[in-house]
Design an enzyme around this catalytic site. Structure first.
Site, mmCIF file in Angstrom:
data_model
loop_
_atom_site.group_PDB
_atom_site.id
_atom_site.type_symbol
_atom_site.label_atom_id
_atom_site.label_comp_id
_atom_site.label_asym_id
_atom_site.label_seq_id
_atom_site.Cartn_x
_atom_site.Cartn_y
_atom_site.Cartn_z
ATOM 1 N N LEU A 206 0.852 -1.196 0.000
ATOM 2 C CA LEU A 206 0.000 0.000 0.000
ATOM 3 C C LEU A 206 0.885 1.242 0.000
ATOM 4 O O LEU A 206 1.809 1.333 0.801
ATOM 5 C CB LEU A 206 -0.891 0.029 1.244
ATOM 6 C CG LEU A 206 -1.900 -1.112 1.430
ATOM 7 C CD1 LEU A 206 -2.491 -1.063 2.836
ATOM 8 C CD2 LEU A 206 -3.006 -1.043 0.386
ATOM 9 N N HIS A 207 0.597 2.178 -0.897
ATOM 10 C CA HIS A 207 1.365 3.426 -0.872
ATOM 11 C C HIS A 207 0.578 4.639 -1.359
ATOM 12 O O HIS A 207 1.017 5.765 -1.205
ATOM 13 C CB HIS A 207 2.636 3.296 -1.717
ATOM 14 C CG HIS A 207 2.383 3.317 -3.197
ATOM 15 N ND1 HIS A 207 1.936 2.217 -3.886
ATOM 16 C CD2 HIS A 207 2.506 4.319 -4.106
ATOM 17 C CE1 HIS A 207 1.810 2.528 -5.160
ATOM 18 N NE2 HIS A 207 2.130 3.794 -5.322
ATOM 19 N N ARG A 208 -0.599 4.426 -1.956
ATOM 20 C CA ARG A 208 -1.334 5.571 -2.512
ATOM 21 C C ARG A 208 -1.940 6.413 -1.390
ATOM 22 O O ARG A 208 -2.453 5.882 -0.404
ATOM 23 C CB ARG A 208 -2.410 5.101 -3.485
ATOM 24 C CG ARG A 208 -1.807 4.413 -4.705
ATOM 25 C CD ARG A 208 -2.762 4.252 -5.859
ATOM 26 N NE ARG A 208 -2.074 3.596 -6.960
ATOM 27 C CZ ARG A 208 -1.332 4.225 -7.868
ATOM 28 N NH1 ARG A 208 -1.230 5.549 -7.827
ATOM 29 N NH2 ARG A 208 -0.726 3.553 -8.829
#
Length: 351
Positions: A206-208
């Protein structure tokens, strides 16, 4: 000898320029030069990828660093224009993907009348709240040559008024990278270092901003994932780390680790039962490998991974239900590890 700048900024870019660099490096008619803008600059997000892919040190390093979207874009534009005017004026600028450097270098190049080719052109999520969508649309509006991964990308460009003679369906260069590194990936067995069994664990990335910048949202995702009855390996992106540090306790089935190099990460992916992610590239790699992918987003700029591949768009509300019904799909046309060779032939004819 024609000088070709290959622009890279972040780890997805390094994966995409590597096969093209290796395809061009021994050609007698061109000199490929790697321009690293510096968006990803720590070892695991940058240099480890150069090491994995056998890339030389960048010919030019712009030192863009971090900052807001405007700061990154502006700093990169200034630095790249200076490079082209004072040190290395290329015959062609190749930008890849949809990061801020893609936009910045394409604008800087066109302002001083340099031709630009966009690798992965035509991808659209049709969600203008995504910074990457703005980068894609603007870059395509000013580029001269368009290398696409799939027919839907071709159609998007044609609808936007791009001359079909400038569009080349070359396939997916991310698959070239996997094929290039396949032997090392298969030897890695990285899952064993986590005490896992093949096909009995899940990868989470997850990075957004929409998923990780608000603590409550990230916490909700983790609480949902906690209900899955499998171990989960979570390589943590730097922007995700700050919010994870204030979530206590973390789910028992999640093991955190630092960002991994390409070989170890793809070894983990290829031996997993499935992947939960908000990444763009992972949708493509899992499609090629036939591994179920559950993308934590409302839209995707890679719809072929849903219509043909193993990808499904999910939310916190339906993830647990969707994961009960995985799909493996099929491999899209020209995702065969030969995209760089097709690009080389286009370049040879053009230059």
């Amino acid at each position: 000898m024609k000088t070709i700048h290959l622009i890279c900024a972040a780890r997805p870019n390094f994966m995409k320029i590597a096969p093209l660099y290796h395809a061009l490096k021994n050609e007698p008619w061109c000199v490929p030069e790697i321009v690293h803008t510096g968006q990803h600059y720590d070892y695991q997000m940058s240099q480890s990828f150069f090491d994995d892919f056998g890339l030389p040190s960048a010919n030019h390093y712009l030192g863009g660093g971090s900052g807001t979207h405007a700061e990154q874009t502006a700093q990169t534009m200034i630095a790249y224009e200076k490079l082209c005017l004072e040190k290395s004026r290329p015959d062609l600028v190749v930008v890849v993907g949809d990061v801020n450097a893609t936009l910045a270098c394409s604008i800087a190049a066109k302002k001083i009348h340099l031709p630009v080719a966009h690798l992965e052109a035509g991808l659209r999520s049709f969600d203008r709240t995504m910074p990457e969508e703005i980068n894609r649309v603007v870059t395509d509006s000013i580029s001269d040559c368009f290398w696409t991964t799939s027919e839907d990308a071709d159609e998007n460009l044609k609808k936007e008024g791009i001359n079909p003679e400038h569009i080349y369906l070359v396939g997916n260069i991310m698959i070239d990278t996997y094929c290039m590194m396949k032997e090392k990936i298969e030897k890695s067995d990285a899952y064993k270092t986590f005490g896992l069994k093949k096909k009995e664990y899940i990868i989470l990335t997850l990075h957004r901003p929409v998923n990780v910048d608000v603590k409550e949202t990230l916490e909700s995702i983790l609480n949902t994932v906690e209900q899955i009855d499998l171990p989960i390996i979570f390589p943590v992106h730097p922007r995700t780390r700050k919010n994870l540090d204030v979530i206590h306790p973390l789910p028992q089935n999640i093991t955190l680790c630092e960002p991994l190099g390409y070989v170890d990460f793809m070894s983990l992916v290829s031996n997993s039962s499935s992947v939960i992610s908000d990444s763009g590239g992972i949708q493509e790699e899992t499609t090629y490998l036939g591994i179920p992918c559950f993308t934590m987003r409302n839209t995707t700029e890679r719809p072929i991974t849903v219509t043909m591949g193993s990808n499904q768009l999910v939310s916190v509300d339906n993830l647990l239900e969707k994961i009960k019904h995985p799909q493996t799909g099929s491999i899209p046309p020209l995702w065969d590890g030969k995209a760089a060779g097709r690009i080389k032939q286009v370049l040879k004819s053009a230059l």
